[in-house]
Motif scaffolding. Structure first.
Motif, PDB file in Angstrom:
ATOM      1  N   ALA A  52       0.833  -1.208   0.000  1.00 15.10           N
ATOM      2  CA  ALA A  52       0.000   0.000   0.000  1.00 15.10           C
ATOM      3  C   ALA A  52       0.864   1.254   0.000  1.00 15.10           C
ATOM      4  O   ALA A  52       0.553   2.245  -0.681  1.00 15.10           O
ATOM      5  CB  ALA A  52      -0.933  -0.001   1.208  1.00 15.10           C
ATOM      6  N   ASP A  53       1.957   1.235   0.743  1.00 14.70           N
ATOM      7  CA  ASP A  53       2.882   2.374   0.760  1.00 14.70           C
ATOM      8  C   ASP A  53       3.607   2.503  -0.571  1.00 14.70           C
ATOM      9  O   ASP A  53       3.768   3.611  -1.103  1.00 14.70           O
ATOM     10  CB  ASP A  53       3.895   2.205   1.892  1.00 14.70           C
ATOM     11  N   MET A  54       4.050   1.359  -1.112  1.00 12.63           N
ATOM     12  CA  MET A  54       4.758   1.388  -2.400  1.00 12.63           C
ATOM     13  C   MET A  54       3.862   1.914  -3.509  1.00 12.63           C
ATOM     14  O   MET A  54       4.335   2.566  -4.442  1.00 12.63           O
ATOM     15  CB  MET A  54       5.238  -0.017  -2.761  1.00 12.63           C
ATOM     16  N   ALA A  55       2.570   1.618  -3.431  1.00 14.90           N
ATOM     17  CA  ALA A  55       1.637   2.061  -4.455  1.00 14.90           C
ATOM     18  C   ALA A  55       1.345   3.551  -4.349  1.00 14.90           C
ATOM     19  O   ALA A  55       1.148   4.226  -5.362  1.00 14.90           O
ATOM     20  CB  ALA A  55       0.337   1.270  -4.348  1.00 14.90           C
ATOM     21  N   THR A  56       1.314   4.071  -3.143  1.00 12.08           N
ATOM     22  CA  THR A  56       0.901   5.457  -2.925  1.00 12.08           C
ATOM     23  C   THR A  56       2.045   6.434  -3.097  1.00 12.08           C
ATOM     24  O   THR A  56       1.869   7.521  -3.665  1.00 12.08           O
ATOM     25  CB  THR A  56       0.291   5.595  -1.517  1.00 12.08           C
ATOM     26  N   TYR A  57       3.225   6.090  -2.615  1.00 10.19           N
ATOM     27  CA  TYR A  57       4.335   7.041  -2.615  1.00 10.19           C
ATOM     28  C   TYR A  57       4.636   7.642  -3.992  1.00 10.19           C
ATOM     29  O   TYR A  57       4.801   8.864  -4.101  1.00 10.19           O
ATOM     30  CB  TYR A  57       5.591   6.381  -2.029  1.00 10.19           C
ATOM     31  N   PRO A  58       4.717   6.849  -5.067  1.00 13.84           N
ATOM     32  CA  PRO A  58       5.070   7.469  -6.354  1.00 13.84           C
ATOM     33  C   PRO A  58       4.095   8.547  -6.806  1.00 13.84           C
ATOM     34  O   PRO A  58       4.490   9.496  -7.493  1.00 13.84           O
ATOM     35  CB  PRO A  58       5.069   6.282  -7.326  1.00 13.84           C
ATOM     36  N   TRP A  59       2.844   8.431  -6.408  1.00 10.43           N
ATOM     37  CA  TRP A  59       1.853   9.439  -6.781  1.00 10.43           C
ATOM     38  C   TRP A  59       2.024  10.734  -6.007  1.00 10.43           C
ATOM     39  O   TRP A  59       1.631  11.810  -6.477  1.00 10.43           O
ATOM     40  CB  TRP A  59       0.442   8.894  -6.601  1.00 10.43           C
ATOM     41  N   LEU A  60       2.597  10.670  -4.825  1.00  8.00           N
ATOM     42  CA  LEU A  60       2.744  11.880  -4.003  1.00  8.00           C
ATOM     43  C   LEU A  60       4.048  12.615  -4.277  1.00  8.00           C
ATOM     44  O   LEU A  60       4.223  13.736  -3.789  1.00  8.00           O
ATOM     45  CB  LEU A  60       2.664  11.521  -2.514  1.00  8.00           C
ATOM     46  N   ARG A  61       4.938  12.028  -5.047  1.00  7.27           N
ATOM     47  CA  ARG A  61       6.200  12.708  -5.342  1.00  7.27           C
ATOM     48  C   ARG A  61       5.969  14.034  -6.073  1.00  7.27           C
ATOM     49  O   ARG A  61       6.757  14.965  -5.936  1.00  7.27           O
ATOM     50  CB  ARG A  61       7.102  11.811  -6.193  1.00  7.27           C
ATOM     51  N   ALA A  62       4.908  14.099  -6.847  1.00  5.77           N
ATOM     52  CA  ALA A  62       4.616  15.317  -7.623  1.00  5.77           C
ATOM     53  C   ALA A  62       3.605  16.193  -6.878  1.00  5.77           C
ATOM     54  O   ALA A  62       2.722  16.785  -7.486  1.00  5.77           O
ATOM     55  CB  ALA A  62       4.088  14.947  -8.998  1.00  5.77           C
ATOM     56  N   TYR A  63       3.767  16.307  -5.569  1.00  6.62           N
ATOM     57  CA  TYR A  63       2.760  17.033  -4.776  1.00  6.62           C
ATOM     58  C   TYR A  63       2.604  18.485  -5.216  1.00  6.62           C
ATOM     59  O   TYR A  63       1.512  19.059  -5.146  1.00  6.62           O
ATOM     60  CB  TYR A  63       3.061  16.932  -3.279  1.00  6.62           C
ATOM     61  N   LYS A  64       3.663  19.103  -5.708  1.00  4.94           N
ATOM     62  CA  LYS A  64       3.547  20.488  -6.164  1.00  4.94           C
ATOM     63  C   LYS A  64       2.637  20.592  -7.387  1.00  4.94           C
ATOM     64  O   LYS A  64       1.900  21.572  -7.532  1.00  4.94           O
ATOM     65  CB  LYS A  64       4.928  21.063  -6.467  1.00  4.94           C
ATOM     66  N   TRP A  65       2.703  19.591  -8.261  1.00  3.37           N
ATOM     67  CA  TRP A  65       1.815  19.575  -9.421  1.00  3.37           C
ATOM     68  C   TRP A  65       0.351  19.501  -8.989  1.00  3.37           C
ATOM     69  O   TRP A  65      -0.534  19.906  -9.736  1.00  3.37           O
ATOM     70  CB  TRP A  65       2.103  18.374 -10.307  1.00  3.37           C
ATOM     71  N   GLN A  66       0.124  18.955  -7.810  1.00  2.00           N
ATOM     72  CA  GLN A  66      -1.239  18.755  -7.314  1.00  2.00           C
ATOM     73  C   GLN A  66      -1.714  19.918  -6.450  1.00  2.00           C
ATOM     74  O   GLN A  66      -2.782  19.862  -5.848  1.00  2.00           O
ATOM     75  CB  GLN A  66      -1.283  17.444  -6.516  1.00  2.00           C
ATOM     76  N   GLY A  67      -0.902  20.975  -6.394  1.00  2.00           N
ATOM     77  CA  GLY A  67      -1.274  22.148  -5.611  1.00  2.00           C
ATOM     78  C   GLY A  67      -1.129  21.936  -4.119  1.00  2.00           C
ATOM     79  O   GLY A  67      -1.805  22.605  -3.324  1.00  2.00           O
ATOM     80  N   GLN A  68      -0.213  21.055  -3.714  1.00  2.00           N
ATOM     81  CA  GLN A  68      -0.062  20.724  -2.300  1.00  2.00           C
ATOM     82  C   GLN A  68       1.299  21.172  -1.778  1.00  2.00           C
ATOM     83  O   GLN A  68       2.278  21.244  -2.522  1.00  2.00           O
ATOM     84  CB  GLN A  68      -0.217  19.217  -2.092  1.00  2.00           C
ATOM     85  N   ASP A  69       1.336  21.448  -0.482  1.00  2.00           N
ATOM     86  CA  ASP A  69       2.577  21.740   0.236  1.00  2.00           C
ATOM     87  C   ASP A  69       2.740  20.656   1.292  1.00  2.00           C
ATOM     88  O   ASP A  69       1.913  20.547   2.209  1.00  2.00           O
ATOM     89  CB  ASP A  69       2.501  23.125   0.890  1.00  2.00           C
ATOM     90  N   ILE A  70       3.758  19.850   1.143  1.00  2.00           N
ATOM     91  CA  ILE A  70       3.930  18.708   2.046  1.00  2.00           C
ATOM     92  C   ILE A  70       4.089  19.143   3.503  1.00  2.00           C
ATOM     93  O   ILE A  70       3.813  18.379   4.433  1.00  2.00           O
ATOM     94  CB  ILE A  70       5.117  17.839   1.581  1.00  2.00           C
ATOM     95  N   GLU A  71       4.524  20.389   3.712  1.00  2.00           N
ATOM     96  CA  GLU A  71       4.670  20.883   5.079  1.00  2.00           C
ATOM     97  C   GLU A  71       3.321  20.993   5.789  1.00  2.00           C
ATOM     98  O   GLU A  71       3.274  21.064   7.023  1.00  2.00           O
ATOM     99  CB  GLU A  71       5.359  22.243   5.071  1.00  2.00           C
TER     100      GLU A  71
END
Length: 237
Positions: free
Chosen positions: A165-184
């Motif tokens: 589940a972690d392996m599946a989700t992590y690659p999608w969150l690498r582009a968080y800036k493209w998604q309008g998100q701030d990981i902080e």
């Protein structure tokens, strides 16, 4: 040896990361989706939905070759095939197994499709459509909040242990800036994100076809755009 039909996308990385975590020998067969190679008959025979990743295992469950498409199904198959090594990523116990599978399905049904739409309308669409940008950015925010809350309660998405589940989700969150998100904005998600990113097998999985990754940030155009997003997707193949 597993044949991995691959291109450098989040769904592709999910499987390359798992293969690296399992230490399973595999051969990468590039499928250049910008050039339309996903529409070739030989690939469609393996992946009828014309999407990567796909695999061919010459030694399937009955000793005969098996071809699989859909990244979640591939991950479950590989974890199960690996036996004891795979059980650390897809537990045998019913309760723990269901915890992992539900978060894998959350990624397949929510994180991937919705963040993919955020990518498209924020970065790739030929014109800016404010409604679409707002809708999918807001949905990305909601999904990030769901993940952050889950990770405030457990070390990993599936519970106490790192899993598919972690392996599946992590690659999608690498582009968080493209998604309008701030990981902080998501402290629990950030803690998990950094831990997953630091795993050597994750780094190896992300290095697959690194030389093919376009780092220019340029929007695809012409035939490449058509193969990725345009009418080529709807032609009869």
């Amino acid at each position: 040896m597993i044949d991995l039909y691959f291109w450098s996308t989040p769904n592709g990385y999910k499987v390359s990361i798992l293969l690296e975590e399992l230490g399973v020998p595999y051969r990468v067969i590039p499928v250049h989706i910008g050039k339309g190679e996903q529409f070739q008959p030989e690939f469609l025979a393996i992946s009828p939905n014309n999407k990567i990743p796909a695999i061919v295992d010459p030694h399937g469950p009955d000793g005969e070759p098996i071809a699989l498409f859909e990244s979640g199904a591939i991950m479950m198959y590989l974890a199960e095939k690996a036996g004891a090594a795979g059980e650390s990523f897809l537990p045998a116990g019913v309760r723990q197994r269901c915890e992992v599978i539900q978060w894998l399905m959350f990624q397949m049904g929510g994180v991937g499709p919705m963040l993919g739409q955020a990518h498209h309308f924020r970065k790739y669409a030929p014109e800016t459509i404010p409604y679409a940008v707002d809708r999918y950015t807001n949905e990305a925010t909601r999904l990030y909040r769901v993940i952050d809350k889950r990770l405030s309660e457990a070390a990993f998405l599936g519970g106490a242990a790192y899993s598919i589940a972690d392996m599946a989700t992590y690659p999608w969150l690498r582009a968080y800036k493209w998604q309008g998100q701030d990981i902080e904005d998501y402290p629990h998600l950030k803690r998990w994100y950094l831990e997953v990113r630091g795993r050597p097998a994750v780094q190896r999985g992300l290095a697959v076809l690194e030389e093919k990754v376009d780092r220019s940030g340029a929007k695809p155009d012409g035939e490449r755009w058509n193969n990725l997003f345009g009418s080529a997707q709807f032609d009869k193949h």
